[in-house]
Design a protein around this motif. Structure first.
Motif, PDB file in Angstrom:
ATOM      1  N   PHE A  47       0.588  -1.248   0.199  1.00 35.38           N
ATOM      2  CA  PHE A  47      -0.026   0.230  -0.140  1.00 35.38           C
ATOM      3  C   PHE A  47       1.276   0.984   0.159  1.00 35.38           C
ATOM      4  N   VAL A  48       1.714   0.563   0.674  1.00 35.55           N
ATOM      5  CA  VAL A  48       3.383   2.356   1.063  1.00 35.55           C
ATOM      6  C   VAL A  48       3.650   2.711  -0.239  1.00 35.55           C
ATOM      7  N   THR A  49       4.293   1.534  -0.779  1.00 33.69           N
ATOM      8  CA  THR A  49       4.764   1.630  -2.424  1.00 33.69           C
ATOM      9  C   THR A  49       4.265   2.306  -3.426  1.00 33.69           C
ATOM     10  N   VAL A  50       2.675   1.532  -3.461  1.00 35.95           N
ATOM     11  CA  VAL A  50       2.033   1.946  -4.633  1.00 35.95           C
ATOM     12  C   VAL A  50       1.475   3.425  -4.208  1.00 35.95           C
ATOM     13  N   SER A  51       1.027   3.957  -3.271  1.00 34.97           N
ATOM     14  CA  SER A  51       0.562   4.943  -2.585  1.00 34.97           C
ATOM     15  C   SER A  51       1.663   6.462  -3.551  1.00 34.97           C
TER      16      SER A  51
ATOM     17  N   LYS B 207       4.848   4.034 -15.897  1.00 37.11           N
ATOM     18  CA  LYS B 207       6.073   3.320 -15.948  1.00 37.11           C
ATOM     19  C   LYS B 207       6.469   3.679 -14.056  1.00 37.11           C
ATOM     20  N   ALA B 208       5.515   4.024 -13.615  1.00 39.35           N
ATOM     21  CA  ALA B 208       5.667   4.936 -12.313  1.00 39.35           C
ATOM     22  C   ALA B 208       6.702   3.959 -11.543  1.00 39.35           C
ATOM     23  N   LEU B 209       6.044   2.886 -11.698  1.00 40.90           N
ATOM     24  CA  LEU B 209       5.762   1.814 -10.770  1.00 40.90           C
ATOM     25  C   LEU B 209       7.927   0.794 -11.427  1.00 40.90           C
TER      26      LEU B 209
ATOM     27  N   GLU C 214       5.769  -3.665 -11.093  1.00 42.58           N
ATOM     28  CA  GLU C 214       5.845  -3.639 -11.667  1.00 42.58           C
ATOM     29  C   GLU C 214       4.854  -4.678 -12.918  1.00 42.58           C
ATOM     30  N   GLY C 215       4.163  -4.012 -14.063  1.00 46.53           N
ATOM     31  CA  GLY C 215       4.098  -4.776 -15.351  1.00 46.53           C
ATOM     32  C   GLY C 215       2.786  -5.248 -14.387  1.00 46.53           C
ATOM     33  N   ASN C 216       2.251  -5.595 -13.469  1.00 50.12           N
ATOM     34  CA  ASN C 216       0.430  -6.072 -13.051  1.00 50.12           C
ATOM     35  C   ASN C 216      -0.631  -4.881 -13.460  1.00 50.12           C
TER      36      ASN C 216
END
Ligand code: FAD
Length: 265
Positions: free
Chosen positions: A48-52, A140-142, A148-150
């Protein structure tokens, strides 16, 4: 008792005050009901923290806080983290370096006509809609996060967050059922935006007329024709959505350009 003054707002805009208040509530109130995070809960919180940190179109100090929290979580060799350590980071270490998250709840587009209505749950929807849209706008943010890629990543993080942390258990169960039924069919970042929109409307439909409905904010199929006329079509006398238009509308409604900073400090 505090007298709450009604704040005028534009329902076609997104307010940073709602998104930041939601994050404040999530980190300082909802998470606080867990004394320590481990196992699946810890993994969920980390993701959650990574994606945010990567996708939230927030103000610089808030994004910085999320990034610092992410680096700290990733670097910790522990498989169990006391909630107090997280709170300490959010409150103290941050303040010293000028990295902060406002401590007040300030609902604007999410204010309710009574204190128990709307507020946090409204902001949580807006927060996750914003993340699905940002993921589609910035594919490309992740990169380099391991996530990434999901195309389902934001939805999966939301699903896990709701399952492990959302205070409304009945809501979590309903959401889990919808996720189990059809989240798998999402094959692109655009489809993820539309999936969450569609499921939110399913929830709106179920809750229309319910006791939890704010009489000032009746549950409707959203976006209504007044804010997106092109989203609505009539085929042989029956209402239908123009999904290309809906997608375009969502991408603009939940974009950083549509965010107003009124009522933030
Ligand atoms: P909300 O439904 O919270 O919507 C907030 C804002 O999002 C709206 O004002 C509008 O601007 C925008 N919006 C509305 N519809 C859409 C859409 N389709 N797509 C994109 N944006 C939209 N409550 C229950 O009583 N039972 C439940 O089972 C339940 N399940 C929930 C599941 C989840 C995952 C969440 C986050 C909340 C759930 N809730 C449930 C709470 C409920 O959905 C509302 O959040 C709450 O009733 C407050 O409603 P609201 O009027 O602020 O609008």
């Amino acid at each position: 008792t505090e007298i709450k003054v009604w704040k005028e707002f534009d329902k076609s805009r997104l307010y940073m005050a709602d998104l930041e208040s939601g994050l404040h509530f999530l980190l300082r109130v909802e998470l606080a009901t867990h004394r320590a995070l481990e196992g699946a809960e810890l993994k969920t919180f980390k993701d959650f923290v990574t994606v945010s940190a990567k996708l939230f179109p927030g103000r610089q100090p808030v994004v910085k806080l999320l990034e610092t929290l992410q680096e700290w979580l990733v670097s910790l060799p522990l498989d169990k983290i006391p909630y107090d350590a997280i709170l300490d980071l959010v409150n103290n270490k941050m303040r010293i370096s000028g990295i902060f998250l406002p401590r007040k709840v300030q609902w604007v587009g999410c204010q309710g006509s009574r204190p128990e209505l709307r507020g946090y749950s409204c902001s949580l929807w807006k927060f996750f809609h914003t993340l699905t849209v940002q993921a589609a706008l910035k594919p490309k943010a992740l990169i380099n996060t391991g996530l990434e890629g999901n195309p389902q990543i934001v939805l999966q993080v939301m699903r896990k967050y709701i399952q492990h942390f959302f205070g409304c258990k009945a809501c979590a169960q309903h959401f889990e059922e919808m996720a189990r039924e059809s989240m798998d069919s999402v094959k692109s970042l655009d489809q993820a935006v539309l999936w969450l929109w569609e499921k939110h409307n399913v929830v709106n439909n179920r809750l229309a007329g319910d006791l939890t409905e704010d009489p000032k904010f009746p549950k409707v199929q959203w976006p209504t024709p007044d804010i997106c006329p092109a989203c609505h079509e009539e085929i042989k006398g029956l209402h239908s959505w123009n999904e290309d238009q809906v997608l375009q509308f969502l991408k603009s409604h939940y974009s950083s350009e549509n965010i107003l900073y009124k009522y933030t400090e």
